[in-house]
Scaffold this active site. Structure first.
Site, PDB file in Angstrom:
ATOM      1  CD  GLN A 133      -2.683   1.345   2.528  1.00 33.73           C
ATOM      2  OE1 GLN A 133      -2.351   0.745   3.549  1.00 33.73           O
ATOM      3  NE2 GLN A 133      -3.698   2.186   2.505  1.00 33.73           N
TER       4      GLN A 133
ATOM      5  CG  ASP B 261       6.753  -6.754  -2.540  1.00 34.45           C
ATOM      6  OD1 ASP B 261       6.307  -5.729  -2.009  1.00 34.45           O
ATOM      7  OD2 ASP B 261       6.344  -7.905  -2.247  1.00 34.45           O
TER       8      ASP B 261
ATOM      9  CE1 TYR C  58       2.424  -4.458  11.416  1.00 33.31           C
ATOM     10  CE2 TYR C  58       0.993  -3.236  12.893  1.00 33.31           C
ATOM     11  CZ  TYR C  58       1.821  -3.280  11.793  1.00 33.31           C
ATOM     12  OH  TYR C  58       2.037  -2.133  11.057  1.00 33.31           O
TER      13      TYR C  58
ATOM     14  CE  LYS D   9       6.240  -2.292  11.796  1.00 37.89           C
ATOM     15  NZ  LYS D   9       6.924  -2.554  10.488  1.00 37.89           N
TER      16      LYS D   9
HETATM   17  N1  NAD Z   1      -0.770   0.746   5.835  1.00 33.74           N
HETATM   18  C1  NAD Z   1      -0.933   1.115   7.101  1.00 33.74           C
HETATM   19  O1  NAD Z   1      -2.038   1.513   7.515  1.00 33.74           O
HETATM   20  C2  NAD Z   1       0.247   1.079   8.049  1.00 33.74           C
HETATM   21  C3  NAD Z   1       0.042   1.591   9.330  1.00 33.74           C
HETATM   22  C4  NAD Z   1       1.100   1.556  10.221  1.00 33.74           C
HETATM   23  C5  NAD Z   1       2.331   1.068   9.829  1.00 33.74           C
HETATM   24  N2  NAD Z   1       2.512   0.588   8.577  1.00 33.74           N
HETATM   25  C6  NAD Z   1       3.843   0.058   8.241  1.00 33.74           C
HETATM   26  O2  NAD Z   1       4.264   0.551   6.979  1.00 33.74           O
HETATM   27  C7  NAD Z   1       5.057  -0.451   6.308  1.00 33.74           C
HETATM   28  C8  NAD Z   1       4.481  -0.731   4.927  1.00 33.74           C
HETATM   29  O3  NAD Z   1       3.137  -1.134   5.097  1.00 33.74           O
HETATM   30  P1  NAD Z   1       2.091  -1.310   3.899  1.00 33.74           P
HETATM   31  O4  NAD Z   1       0.818  -0.762   4.376  1.00 33.74           O
HETATM   32  O5  NAD Z   1       2.649  -0.850   2.625  1.00 33.74           O
HETATM   33  O6  NAD Z   1       1.966  -2.893   3.937  1.00 33.74           O
HETATM   34  P2  NAD Z   1       1.465  -3.869   2.768  1.00 33.74           P
HETATM   35  O7  NAD Z   1       1.035  -5.128   3.432  1.00 33.74           O
HETATM   36  O8  NAD Z   1       0.512  -3.182   1.868  1.00 33.74           O
HETATM   37  O9  NAD Z   1       2.819  -4.096   1.972  1.00 33.74           O
HETATM   38  C9  NAD Z   1       3.886  -4.842   2.502  1.00 33.74           C
HETATM   39  C10 NAD Z   1       4.630  -5.456   1.349  1.00 33.74           C
HETATM   40  O10 NAD Z   1       5.641  -6.302   1.907  1.00 33.74           O
HETATM   41  C11 NAD Z   1       5.757  -7.418   1.038  1.00 33.74           C
HETATM   42  N3  NAD Z   1       6.360  -8.540   1.752  1.00 33.74           N
HETATM   43  C12 NAD Z   1       5.776  -9.408   2.602  1.00 33.74           C
HETATM   44  N4  NAD Z   1       6.666 -10.334   2.996  1.00 33.74           N
HETATM   45  C13 NAD Z   1       7.831 -10.032   2.394  1.00 33.74           C
HETATM   46  C14 NAD Z   1       9.121 -10.612   2.401  1.00 33.74           C
HETATM   47  N5  NAD Z   1       9.370 -11.716   3.105  1.00 33.74           N
HETATM   48  N6  NAD Z   1      10.088 -10.025   1.669  1.00 33.74           N
HETATM   49  C15 NAD Z   1       9.840  -8.930   0.931  1.00 33.74           C
HETATM   50  N7  NAD Z   1       8.633  -8.347   0.859  1.00 33.74           N
HETATM   51  C16 NAD Z   1       7.642  -8.892   1.598  1.00 33.74           C
HETATM   52  C17 NAD Z   1       4.348  -7.724   0.586  1.00 33.74           C
HETATM   53  O11 NAD Z   1       4.347  -8.473  -0.619  1.00 33.74           O
HETATM   54  C18 NAD Z   1       3.769  -6.328   0.434  1.00 33.74           C
HETATM   55  O12 NAD Z   1       3.857  -5.876  -0.907  1.00 33.74           O
HETATM   56  C19 NAD Z   1       5.068  -1.666   7.238  1.00 33.74           C
HETATM   57  O13 NAD Z   1       6.236  -1.631   8.025  1.00 33.74           O
HETATM   58  C20 NAD Z   1       3.862  -1.448   8.122  1.00 33.74           C
HETATM   59  O14 NAD Z   1       4.045  -2.060   9.374  1.00 33.74           O
HETATM   60  C21 NAD Z   1       1.481   0.578   7.669  1.00 33.74           C
END
Ligand code: NAD
Length: 320
Positions: A14, A36, A140, A144
């Site tokens: 995302q 990814d 989670y 984190k």
């Molecule tokens: N989206 C939110 O609301 C939100 C809120 C708080 C924190 N975050 C943090 O922001 C960061 C990005 O989140 P996001 O929302 O884009 O998450 P997401 O789940 O949309 O994307 C994460 C990506 O990581 C990839 N992934 C999973 N396992 C993997 C691996 N072993 N090796 C390489 N890639 C791998 C997935 O394919 C995915 O494309 C994360 O650290 C998340 O904890 C997001």
């Protein structure tokens, strides 16, 4: 040195799918290596990289002479509760691999988003500061928190320029959210635009901090570029734009779609939401690196609706 060769892990997610074009505009496409575990045939620069595979991480960082890493690969809260072992491996072992390889290859900056998931039921509920009780009850959150601490450790022990910020729930329309507890917000807006009612998986009064994607992208860059001498914190900056309940979002959407309705049928994600604060204090981010969100609820809803009316991406329909 930083920003000459930039690796983005989890670039298909995302945040990553919007962050890569955002920084490509700023630094130039040729400096960015999006990666990814999922492949991306549409972008020939995209590399396949599993962050749990230490030798592949080492190889990629060395091969592309990486000096900056935006480490976005993670397993989010709801998915992590379904598969805690996977969340442990990706969020903790993956972080360890990135940090180890960053030291070995003299990487200049590693920036890793954290989350309000680090808080737990013992954390105060409102205006929560950075330093507070952090006893998360999800894998989670545990992972984190560990990732934050690992970043701090690698900074104090090895001098690595590790940085991070705790995102609230993120709202965006280009790529579906990746299995988090605040995904309801994106789903609700999409259903309203499609002229359908929505069944919400949280209770109507579950207040949580939120942020619109443009502010999230801007925040990542501001923290990355911040003067090191100004930073008193490193990996755990709270940031937030506005706090809302599902009911408040429903009422906001009704200004645009008067017949829109929501039913509330909480599932397992309610317990996760209940363990998180309703609002957090972002003053350290404001003081130390000029965090400055531009979108409140009204502006977020307006912009989401404007863009979704033009085009609802097919990948987002499938997931909503
Ligand atoms: N989206 C939110 O609301 C939100 C809120 C708080 C924190 N975050 C943090 O922001 C960061 C990005 O989140 P996001 O929302 O884009 O998450 P997401 O789940 O949309 O994307 C994460 C990506 O990581 C990839 N992934 C999973 N396992 C993997 C691996 N072993 N090796 C390489 N890639 C791998 C997935 O394919 C995915 O494309 C994360 O650290 C998340 O904890 C997001």
């Amino acid at each position: 040195m930083a920003f000459e060769r930039i690796l983005v892990t989890g670039a298909g997610g995302q945040i990553g799918s919007e962050f890569v074009p955002f920084i490509s505009e700023i630094f130039g496409r040729e400096r960015i290596i999006p990666s990814d575990i999922k492949s991306n045939q549409a972008n020939p620069r995209f590399i396949s990289l599993d962050v749990t595979d230490k030798s592949s991480v080492d190889l990629a960082i060395d091969k592309y002479r990486i000096d900056t890493i935006f480490h976005l690969a993670a397993i989010l809260s709801a998915t992590g509760e379904k598969n805690p072992e996977l969340a442990y491996r990706v969020n903790i072992s993956g972080m360890y691999n990135i940090l180890e390889s960053a030291i070995k290859n003299k990487v200049g900056l590693v920036l890793t988003p954290s989350s309000i998931g680090v808080f737990g039921p013992d954390t105060p509920k409102e205006n929560v500061p950075i330093e507070t009780i952090t006893r998360p009850v999800t894998m989670y959150g545990v992972s984190k928190l560990m990732a934050e601490q690992l970043g701090n450790y690698y900074h104090s022990r090895f001098g690595l320029n590790a940085r991070g910020l705790r995102f609230p729930g993120l709202i965006s329309y280009k790529t579906p959210p990746g299995g988090g507890t605040t995904d309801y917000s994106v789903e609700m807006i999409i259903e309203a635009v499609k002229g359908r009612n929505y069944k919400c998986f949280l209770k109507e009064d579950s207040k949580l901090p939120m942020m619109y994607m443009p502010d999230a992208l801007d925040s990542l860059l501001r923290l990355a570029e911040a003067e090191d001498s100004r930073l008193k914190h490193r990996t755990d900056f709270n940031i937030t734009s506005f706090s809302i309940t599902p009911k408040q979002l429903e009422l906001e959407l009704r200004n645009y779609f008067p017949s829109f309705g929501v039913t509330y049928e909480p599932d397992f994600r309610q317990a996760i939401a209940d363990s998180w604060p309703g609002s957090i204090d972002a003053s350290a981010a404001k003081q130390e690196w000029d965090f400055h969100p531009n979108y409140g609820l009204k502006e977020t809803a307006e912009d989401m609706i404007l863009n979704l009316r033009k085009n609802i991406p097919s990948n987002i329909i499938k997931r909503s």
